[in-house]
Design a protein around this motif. Structure first.
Motif, PDB file in Angstrom:
ATOM      1  N   ARG A   1     -10.539  -8.054   2.997  1.00 46.43           N
ATOM      2  CA  ARG A   1      -9.323  -7.393   3.445  1.00 46.43           C
ATOM      3  C   ARG A   1      -9.708  -6.247   4.394  1.00 46.43           C
ATOM      4  NH1 ARG A   1      -4.755  -6.068  -0.969  1.00 46.43           N
ATOM      5  NH2 ARG A   1      -5.308  -8.255  -1.379  1.00 46.43           N
TER       6      ARG A   1
ATOM      7  N   TYR B   1      -0.765  -7.330   4.025  1.00 51.22           N
ATOM      8  CA  TYR B   1      -0.380  -6.548   2.864  1.00 51.22           C
ATOM      9  C   TYR B   1       0.055  -5.137   3.287  1.00 51.22           C
ATOM     10  CZ  TYR B   1      -2.849 -10.088   0.124  1.00 51.22           C
ATOM     11  OH  TYR B   1      -3.259 -11.268  -0.436  1.00 51.22           O
TER      12      TYR B   1
ATOM     13  N   TYR C   1      -2.691  -3.984   5.956  1.00 51.39           N
ATOM     14  CA  TYR C   1      -3.995  -4.607   5.873  1.00 51.39           C
ATOM     15  C   TYR C   1      -3.791  -6.114   5.988  1.00 51.39           C
ATOM     16  CZ  TYR C   1      -5.911  -0.195   4.126  1.00 51.39           C
ATOM     17  OH  TYR C   1      -6.310   1.110   3.992  1.00 51.39           O
TER      18      TYR C   1
ATOM     19  N   ASN D   1       0.485  -1.241   2.189  1.00 47.76           N
ATOM     20  CA  ASN D   1      -0.250  -0.346   1.311  1.00 47.76           C
ATOM     21  C   ASN D   1       0.352   1.047   1.372  1.00 47.76           C
ATOM     22  OD1 ASN D   1      -2.691   1.877   1.523  1.00 47.76           O
ATOM     23  ND2 ASN D   1      -2.959   0.441  -0.165  1.00 47.76           N
TER      24      ASN D   1
ATOM     25  N   ARG E   1      -3.789   3.961  -4.559  1.00 44.59           N
ATOM     26  CA  ARG E   1      -3.307   2.975  -3.595  1.00 44.59           C
ATOM     27  C   ARG E   1      -2.423   1.957  -4.303  1.00 44.59           C
ATOM     28  NH1 ARG E   1      -5.804   2.302   1.306  1.00 44.59           N
ATOM     29  NH2 ARG E   1      -7.520   3.724   1.768  1.00 44.59           N
TER      30      ARG E   1
ATOM     31  N   TRP F   1      -0.092  -1.716  -3.597  1.00 45.03           N
ATOM     32  CA  TRP F   1      -0.054  -2.870  -2.694  1.00 45.03           C
ATOM     33  C   TRP F   1       1.208  -3.691  -2.897  1.00 45.03           C
ATOM     34  CZ3 TRP F   1      -3.861  -3.275   0.888  1.00 45.03           C
ATOM     35  CH2 TRP F   1      -5.024  -2.535   0.667  1.00 45.03           C
TER      36      TRP F   1
END
Length: 115
Positions: free
Chosen positions: A45, A94, A37, A96, A103, A105
Motif C-alpha cells: 500500500r 483507500y 492510499y 485514511n 490511523r 481506514w
C-alpha cells in the motif's frame, strides 16, 4: 474514532477521469490529516495524496499534476480527482484519517484502468 466510506471507483479507459469520495463520520476539522492510499495486486500500500487540517497537500511523485486531493468541510468529505488515468493506476484505493497518532481506514474502492 471515525468511520470512512469511500465511493466513486470503477472501470475507466486510459486517459479518462474518476473522482473518488470519502465521507467521514465526524467533522474534518477534528481530523489531523486525510489521505488516499492505493494498493495494487502484489504490491505494498502506498500514499497517493494527503491533506492536513491546515490545507497542506502532498502527493506521490507518480501522480503529481495528475491527481488532486480536496475537502468539502460542510459535507465532511474528502475527494480525489484523478485525471489522465493510466493502467498502472489500477488498484484498490483507500481513504485514511489520522487522529491523534492513530490511523483509520475505509473499506477501499476498486479503480481499474483499461488500456
Amino acid at each position: 474514532q471515525v468511520q470512512l466510506v469511500e465511493s466513486g471507483g470503477g472501470l475507466v479507459q486510459a486517459g479518462g477521469s474518476l473522482r473518488l469520495s470519502c465521507v467521514t463520520s465526524r467533522s474534518i476539522f477534528s481530523i489531523n490529516a486525510m489521505g488516499w492510499y492505493r494498493q495494487a495486486p502484489g504490491k505494498q500500500r502506498e500514499l497517493v495524496a494527503r491533506i492536513t487540517s491546515g490545507g497542506t497537500t502532498n502527493y506521490a511523485d507518480s501522480v503529481k499534476g495528475q491527481f488532486t486531493i480536496s475537502t468539502d468541510n460542510a459535507k465532511n468529505t474528502v475527494y480525489l480527482q484523478m485525471n489522465s488515468l493510466k493502467p498502472e493506476d489500477t488498484a484498490v484505493y483507500y481513504c485514511n484519517a489520522e487522529i491523534e497518532y492513530k490511523r483509520y481506514w475505509g473499506q477501499g474502492t476498486q479503480v481499474t484502468v483499461s488500456s
